[in-house]
Design an enzyme around this catalytic site. Sequence first.
Site, short mmCIF file in Angstrom:
data_model
loop_
_atom_site.label_atom_id
_atom_site.label_comp_id
_atom_site.label_asym_id
_atom_site.label_seq_id
_atom_site.Cartn_x
_atom_site.Cartn_y
_atom_site.Cartn_z
CD GLU A 25 -2.92 1.36 0.66
OE1 GLU A 25 -3.21 0.47 -0.16
OE2 GLU A 25 -3.60 2.39 0.82
CB ALA B 60 -6.31 -6.29 1.13
CD GLU B 61 -2.77 -4.55 5.71
OE1 GLU B 61 -3.93 -5.02 5.80
OE2 GLU B 61 -2.54 -3.33 5.71
CG PHE C 291 2.43 1.77 10.57
CD1 PHE C 291 3.29 2.44 11.44
CD2 PHE C 291 1.87 2.48 9.52
CE1 PHE C 291 3.58 3.79 11.26
CE2 PHE C 291 2.16 3.82 9.34
CZ PHE C 291 3.01 4.48 10.21
CG ASP C 292 4.21 -1.88 14.46
OD1 ASP C 292 3.05 -1.51 14.65
OD2 ASP C 292 5.20 -1.15 14.66
CE1 TYR D 222 0.97 -8.04 14.78
CE2 TYR D 222 -0.74 -6.73 15.82
CZ TYR D 222 0.57 -7.15 15.76
OH TYR D 222 1.48 -6.69 16.67
CG HIS E 232 0.23 3.72 13.66
ND1 HIS E 232 -1.09 3.62 14.00
CD2 HIS E 232 0.24 4.09 12.34
CE1 HIS E 232 -1.84 3.92 12.96
NE2 HIS E 232 -1.07 4.20 11.94
#
Lengths: 387, 334
Positions: free
Chosen positions: B34, B64-65, B88-89, B93, B134
């Site tokens: 993204e 959409a990870e 971001f971390d 997930y 974040h």
Amino acid sequence: MTVMEQRGAYRPTPPPAWQPRTDPAPLLPDALPHRVLGTEAAERVDPELLRRLYAQLVRGRRYNAQATALTKQGRLAVYPSSTGQEACEVAAALVLEERDWLFPSYRDTLAAVARGLDPVQALTLLRGDWHTGYDPHEHRIAPLCTPLATQLPHAVGLAHAARLKGDDVVALALVGDGGTSEGDFHEALNFAAVWQAPVVFLVQNNGFAISVPLAKQTAAPSLAHKAVGYGMPGRLVDGNDAAAVHEVLSAAVAHARAGGGPTLVEAVTYRMEAHTNADDDKRYRGDSEVEAWRAHDPIALLEHELTERGLLDEAGMRAAREDAEAMAADLRERMNQDPALDPMDLFAHVYAQPTTQLLEQEAQLRAELDAEARHHEGGHESEGTAR
Amino acid sequence: MTTVAVKPATMAQALGRALRDAMADDPTVHVMGEDVGTLGGVFRVTDGLAKEFGEDRVTDTPLAEAGILGTAVGMAMYGLRPVVEMQFDAFAYPAFEQLISHVARMRNRTRGAMPLPITVRVPYGGGIGGVEHHSDSSEAYYIATPGLHVVTPATVADAYGLLRAAIASDDPVVFLEPKRLYWSKDTWNPDEPQAVDPIGRAVVRRHGRSATLITYGPSVPVCMEAAEAARAEGWDLEVVDLRSLVPFDDETVSASVRRTGRAVVVHESGGFGGPGGEIAARVTERCFHYLEAPVLRVAGFDIPYPPPMLERHHLPGVDRILDAVARLQWEAQS
């Protein structure tokens, strides 16, 4: 000066003109599932294709029966039968060119076998001797996927990569009705449509996700209708009509190969047996429903068409049954031999280069195996002195 | 060879340069995620790549990870080397199922027939005043998953070298980027960037004799500062920068602890179930007879990452590290 401050000069206007990006009408599925067998359309179908489909359906039905028997003999840990769904499985395999890719779920062993995979290699996941018993690149069949719908984005990525490389490769991904509720189903369809990836999604709507019926799975008019929201065509087909499934998938594959982007196909079919041998389907469905679908059996449908038109006689049917029986006998014999397993394989393929931590664990297992071997060789001598 | 002056560069610039050089060297390397294209990434790490290599190789994906990583799996199956950005971390997930169920085990389940050379870039950690979701330190989840390599740079030079090594690796690599070090500067020659040791080698950043600080990523500069401050207390601290959590460099770590006899593990992520527990156990197993005191941990608290106005109380700082070092005077206490 802000807009608020210049209120006297500001004239509200209607929002900027809006237009849909795509005309939704051509994307919508037909009201009823597409049928070929028993209609005039059947006469347009190449008789040779119908005979090939028939032979594969008979083989597929026998394969399902044999694999189910192997679970009862303890040779398979589990087998999710596709009895009743053979037309989808076989059409999915036959519609692809050699260079294309198939992305099966755990229930789609039959599609992999119909594509040419050795039946024993196709069953290693379910037997438990290794997760994937074949090189996916050799047959262009991705590993049978157990998590639901997670193989769909893989199919999209592979098709996208192939197109970037200039190869006219199509990916066909199989998923069940339950899988359409998963997030990965949504993300895969969305990526495929945005990228116009040459991929075809085949939903085998067999009525149940283990025990949960379609009515509790979705409120959509049909699963094929979901395509419209992503901007791809949705197609509805009678999943027990092998000629119809083949026709709809062929069109979708040709569309994708020609650069037209993805298609979502919903095949309406029925799972005639329980989810797996561990499931009790009497708890969630009645005999009358199963019997209604038995009257719409994919093999009987095609057999009727072929015999009515004089394309298949008793000798032809016998030949198909004998071929299937030979396949089953070979499968039975080979599955009844214990596979030769090397425990050191556990460490062989975790990384390209094993970490030092894994090398230590590998040495530990080797020492345990050596001690075990000495114990067996030494027998009485090591009794009581091994530790 | 033209000699170019060594000039200051940030870690973000070095990471961008590593991506650029990897793409120039290997046409199968693709960058996706993204905002990585036109915008150049929210941290500008991918700045200029889309212009140089085009949208086909530097792709702004839908948001959409799981889809980003899932499609990368298919691309890798077809012979590409995707480098995906998770932004971001805590945004990574949704992609965990793809990472754990497919990326980490595809080589294994196919008995080596289908390796997946994917690099997953995850900006991680706190200290930048980010709002909720974040600032997570998610490394414990990654290191608990067999089949993944997990690396994290602490210096500008390592950022370049480790990212090149990660992209070149035939195995999937989770590349954790300490975001509070993105703007850290170092003198570094971007025209003659150096390779680093292969993935899996720790490095001694500071030599000392009294105790070893074992750390990685964003905590490395903190430990270096603590080591300087400790000189006033008469402590001569050694600082080991792990660089790679998987594989773990037992050799370098054990050698250091055997020299100093005392060790403190320092990281931002929570201590319970965190990497420090594993590291302390490994050190104890290998160096028990050399230890003068228990291996201590200085970690973040076992709380969801706090709001930015309180994060300074959560992050291990110099004082907390020095307190732990003081507790290493075990004999005096017991």
